[in-house]
Write a protein that holds these residues in place. Structure first.
Motif, mmCIF file in Angstrom:
data_model
loop_
_atom_site.group_PDB
_atom_site.id
_atom_site.type_symbol
_atom_site.label_atom_id
_atom_site.label_comp_id
_atom_site.label_asym_id
_atom_site.label_seq_id
_atom_site.Cartn_x
_atom_site.Cartn_y
_atom_site.Cartn_z
ATOM 1 N N VAL A 146 -3.082 25.471 -23.528
ATOM 2 C CA VAL A 146 -4.255 25.124 -22.710
ATOM 3 C C VAL A 146 -4.293 25.984 -21.445
ATOM 4 O O VAL A 146 -5.350 26.494 -21.046
ATOM 5 N N SER B 193 -7.186 28.647 -20.686
ATOM 6 C CA SER B 193 -7.989 28.397 -19.478
ATOM 7 C C SER B 193 -7.974 29.616 -18.559
ATOM 8 O O SER B 193 -9.012 30.020 -18.021
ATOM 9 N N ASP C 273 -5.785 15.717 -28.601
ATOM 10 C CA ASP C 273 -6.448 15.087 -27.459
ATOM 11 C C ASP C 273 -6.267 15.906 -26.184
ATOM 12 O O ASP C 273 -7.118 15.875 -25.290
ATOM 13 N N ALA C 274 -5.143 16.623 -26.098
ATOM 14 C CA ALA C 274 -4.896 17.415 -24.889
ATOM 15 C C ALA C 274 -5.914 18.531 -24.727
ATOM 16 O O ALA C 274 -6.069 19.081 -23.623
ATOM 17 N N THR D 234 -9.057 18.082 -25.087
ATOM 18 C CA THR D 234 -10.345 17.505 -24.687
ATOM 19 C C THR D 234 -10.833 18.097 -23.369
ATOM 20 O O THR D 234 -11.990 18.533 -23.253
ATOM 21 N N ASP D 235 -9.959 18.114 -22.368
ATOM 22 C CA ASP D 235 -10.352 18.662 -21.071
ATOM 23 C C ASP D 235 -10.705 20.137 -21.180
ATOM 24 O O ASP D 235 -11.635 20.623 -20.503
ATOM 25 N N LEU D 236 -9.962 20.864 -22.037
ATOM 26 C CA LEU D 236 -10.255 22.293 -22.201
ATOM 27 C C LEU D 236 -11.631 22.480 -22.824
ATOM 28 O O LEU D 236 -12.416 23.332 -22.369
ATOM 29 N N LEU E 201 -14.122 20.417 -22.731
ATOM 30 C CA LEU E 201 -15.132 20.035 -21.738
ATOM 31 C C LEU E 201 -15.258 21.113 -20.675
ATOM 32 O O LEU E 201 -16.360 21.382 -20.166
ATOM 33 N N THR E 202 -14.138 21.748 -20.328
ATOM 34 C CA THR E 202 -14.197 22.862 -19.369
ATOM 35 C C THR E 202 -15.019 24.007 -19.939
ATOM 36 O O THR E 202 -15.817 24.645 -19.226
ATOM 37 N N GLN F 42 -18.578 23.005 -19.711
ATOM 38 C CA GLN F 42 -19.027 23.038 -18.324
ATOM 39 C C GLN F 42 -19.214 24.474 -17.847
ATOM 40 O O GLN F 42 -20.196 24.797 -17.169
ATOM 41 N N GLN G 18 -17.020 15.249 -29.245
ATOM 42 C CA GLN G 18 -17.263 15.329 -27.809
ATOM 43 C C GLN G 18 -18.733 15.145 -27.470
ATOM 44 O O GLN G 18 -19.146 15.445 -26.356
ATOM 45 N N THR H 204 -19.714 13.284 -24.209
ATOM 46 C CA THR H 204 -19.470 14.038 -22.984
ATOM 47 C C THR H 204 -20.367 15.264 -22.917
ATOM 48 O O THR H 204 -20.850 15.634 -21.843
#
Length: 763
Positions: free
Chosen positions: A352, A356, A390-391, A393-395, A397-398, A401, A488, A491
């Protein structure tokens, strides 16, 4: 007894004599029965006794004739028996003598033979031991490690024990652990070579796995297109797996790549036989962790559009953990899912971070789309093999975004250009083609304010359809980017709504708000009209977002921008109020009332004529395209402001005295304004002058004391405050001289004084 009966008995006796064993009892039964039946038992017994005596006589004669011979025979037999016994004793003695004489020779011979046999057996055992030792080395060279271990075990537990008294056997016994370690080292070396080959093909395995996932995604997309209800069902879900008609594809054994796991299984088996399974598990864990670190040590950048390095990195990760998945499910008590998951957890954070950081250098939306689809396929592939993603998910969404920010920035420049350089004039349309393009761009509907035929003019300016078209493109491009990631969707929908809200609020609404400082009323009017259409467009955008969102999500989508546009529209209306009221204030500066004139005028003040002409012109031209409700509100606000100013004027401390003529002249102006207001679209606008009318009515009333009656006050003078009434009556009384008053005027004066006293006492 009859002769017949005697004859039957004799026949029976004769038969018995012929056959001693057969007593002919079956014939005796009927005879005895007949004897008993006839009662001749005594006769029969007598005859039977005669028969017995006759037979005894015969036996005695036979014995007397052969007795001497029998005695002689017995004597001879006794003599033979004695001779046989003597002979037997002599034979036994002879046998004993022979055995004693040959025992020494036989014993010596046996000892010699046993020694020879023992020597031969020992030599054969030693040769067999040496041969087995050599065979162990041969089996190791042939990579038959398990056979080598079995040979060593047989050598140790069976064959060496037979010759353990010899020094070479003892030395060989001590060398067994060394030979076992040699086997272990050999199989470990082969295992290391296998791990190296696996590392070389891991990228290819990962590429094939992701390609297979892409094929599944494409097949599933076709099914979703046929059945939109499946839009919220992701690939790898139970529903998708059931509906997937393709046969299973072996990722590690196909026409492109083949991984033989025999070295791993063989090494595991050997270590297990040696009782060192845990040692092998530890070594394998360290080796695979080291290989994972090598994968994570790769460097690549996306600043120059180099997506190949990024994809190779993803292929390496997928290949690594696909192989781990195969090992977990093809072995027992070796590689547990928990151990692999722990390794995955340690790797995923670094993955991740690497991804990122690489995205920080990417500013190309098209490249971002490729990266997103590669990353999405990467995640779905690993999830399909049972790994927890699941880890990511933030990536993800990033990524969404970042992409929405890039789209927002790109469209922002177009928005600003469109809004800043808009002429803020109604949009001219020259032909049906232009009209159709505008309708498609901004959900425009026919309006009664629009003239028919061509050329025609639309209420909004050119900025409105241009912004709507850009917003539509933004939504379409964003959801094209988000396509496929149904997990997702909630979101993703929120990011789309939030970004769109920010575009509309911060930039579209922000630019329009900044334009409200203008003194140009026509421009502000156009802004209000644009805001009205932008507000309505929010409803259409909410429908568009709802159509794009996940099918399983319910609820109502509400854009905050709609309320912001409404608030800005109110600010624009307020700004128009300010401009109109400012102009009214300019007209009021021309007002020059004489509150104690000697005569009454029949025409309203000139400044009111000019002001009414101004309001009429503004409403019929500048404010023409505004909705009727806003125009009425502007009228009401403007006239309310005028009424308030006139109230303040008559109540001003600067006005010391007023008389009946001044009030009559003021009443002419009030009546003029009321008549003007009643001619407008909403007759209720005339209520703006209600307080002025109550002031005039009270001052001209012949019964001012009725103000003190609560019911009358509420009905006729509800807007007049006692303090204002006292103020007005004081000004009236100061101008009245009792000497020049008529009786009616004196009565009115006394009534006013009474009202003032009463009101002051209650204040």
């Amino acid at each position: 007894m009859t002769d017949k009966d005697q004859q039957q008995l004799q026949n029976l006796v004769f038969s018995a004599e012929l056959n001693v064993e057969n007593e002919n009892l079956e014939q005796l039964g009927p005879i005895i029965k007949t004897i008993y039946d006839t009662g001749r038992q005594e006769a029969f017994l007598e005859q039977l006794a005669i028969f017995v005596r006759r037979k005894d006589s015969e036996i005695e004669r036979m014995c007397n004739s052969n007795y001497q011979e029998f005695i002689q025979s017995v004597d001879q037999l006794l003599k033979v028996r004695q001779g046989t016994v003597n002979l037997k004793n002599k034979i036994i003695d002879l046998n004993y003598d022979v055995q004693n004489s040959g025992k020494k020779v036989a014993s010596k011979t046996r000892r010699i033979q046993k020694n020879i046999d023992d020597a031969v057996d020992t030599l054969q055992s030693c040769l067999h031991v040496l041969d087995m030792a050599n065979r162990v080395n041969y089996l190791v060279e042939e990579r038959k490690y398990y056979s080598a271990l079995r040979t060593l075990e047989e050598l140790q537990t069976i064959h060496l024990r037979k010759v353990i008294q010899y020094d070479f056997a003892k030395h060989m016994q001590e060398s067994i652990p060394v030979m076992q370690n040699n086997v272990k080292d050999a199989v470990t070396k082969e295992m290391k070579e296998w791990l190296f080959k696996v590392r070389q093909v891991s990228r290819q395995v990962g590429r094939i796995a992701m390609e297979q996932m892409k094929l599944r995604q494409e097949r599933w997309k076709l099914k979703v297109d046929q059945n939109p209800d499946l839009r919220s069902v992701p690939v790898s879900s139970p529903i998708e797996m059931v509906m997937n008609e393709e046969n299973e594809f072996n990722i590690v054994s196909n026409d492109q790549v083949h991984i033989d796991f025999k070295p791993l299984y063989q090494c595991l088996h050997i270590y297990e036989e040696l009782g060192k399974r845990s040692e092998f598990k530890t070594n394998y864990e360290e080796d695979r962790r080291a290989q994972s670190n090598l994968v994570l040590s790769q460097s690549f950048t996306l600043r120059e559009g180099n997506e190949k390095g990024f994809e190779a990195f993803l292929h390496d990760i997928v290949g690594f953990f696909v192989i781990e998945h195969v090992i977990v499910h093809s072995t027992q008590n070796f590689r547990s899912q928990t151990e692999v998951d722990n390794l995955w957890d340690s790797v995923i954070a670094k993955v991740v971070k690497i991804v990122s950081e690489s995205l920080d250098g990417c500013h190309d939306p098209n490249l971002f789309i490729q990266i997103k689809f590669s990353l999405f396929t990467f995640i779905q592939t690993l999830e399909d093999y049972g790994y927890n993603v699941d880890a990511f998910t933030d990536l993800i969404l990033t990524v969404f975004q970042r992409y929405s920010d890039m789209l927002k920035q790109r469209f922002l420049e177009e928005f600003l250009q469109t809004l800043l350089y808009d002429d803020y004039m109604p949009m001219p349309i020259n032909n049906p083609e232009e009209y159709g393009a505008v309708v498609d761009a901004c959900w425009f509907k026919e309006d009664h304010r629009i003239s028919q035929g061509y050329p025609r003019t639309l209420p909004f300016s050119q900025a409105y359809p241009s912004c709507c078209l850009d917003i539509k493109k933004f939504v379409d491009q964003y959801y094209t980017f988000a396509e496929g990631d149904s997990r997702q969707y909630s979101t993703v929908d929120d990011i789309a709504k939030q970004t769109l809200d920010n575009l509309l609020i911060e930039h579209v609404n922000g630019v329009l708000t900044s334009k409200l400082e203008s003194q140009n009323m026509s421009q502000i009017v156009q802004i209000i009209i644009n805001l009205e259409y932008f507000h309505d467009a929010c409803g259409e955008l909410e429908k568009l977002l709802k159509a794009k969102r996940s099918s399983h999500r319910g609820g109502v989508i509400k854009l905050r921008a709609a309320e912001e546009f409404r608030e800005t529209s109110k600010k624009a209306e307020k700004r128009i109020f300010e401009l109109v009221n400012s102009k009214i204030d300019d007209f009021l500066e021309l007002a020059d009332y004489d509150w104690i004139p000697d005569s009454i005028q029949v025409h309203p003040s000139f400044f009111l004529h000019d002001m009414v002409n101004y309001l009429t012109a503004v409403i019929s031209s500048t404010l023409y395209n505004l909705p009727m409700s806003i125009k009425i509100f502007i009228y009401f606000n403007a006239l309310s402001h005028l009424a308030s100013c006139l109230c303040e004027l008559i109540l001003s401390p600067d006005i010391k005295r007023i008389n009946a003529n001044g009030v009559a002249n003021f009443e002419v102006d009030v009546t003029f304004l009321e008549n003007f207001a009643r001619k407008l679209e909403d007759p209720n606008i005339a209520d703006a002058f209600l307080e002025l009318r109550q002031i005039v009515t009270l001052l001209q009333s012949e019964n001012v004391e009725e103000y003190l009656v609560p019911s009358t006050r509420n009905r006729k003078y509800s807007l007049l405050k006692p303090v204002d009434v006292v103020n007005l009556f004081d000004k009236w009384l100061k101008d009245q001289s009792i000497l020049t008053m008529q009786p009616e005027e004196r009565n009115k004066k006394r009534a006013m004084e009474s009202v003032v006293r009463s009101l002051r006492s209650s204040m």
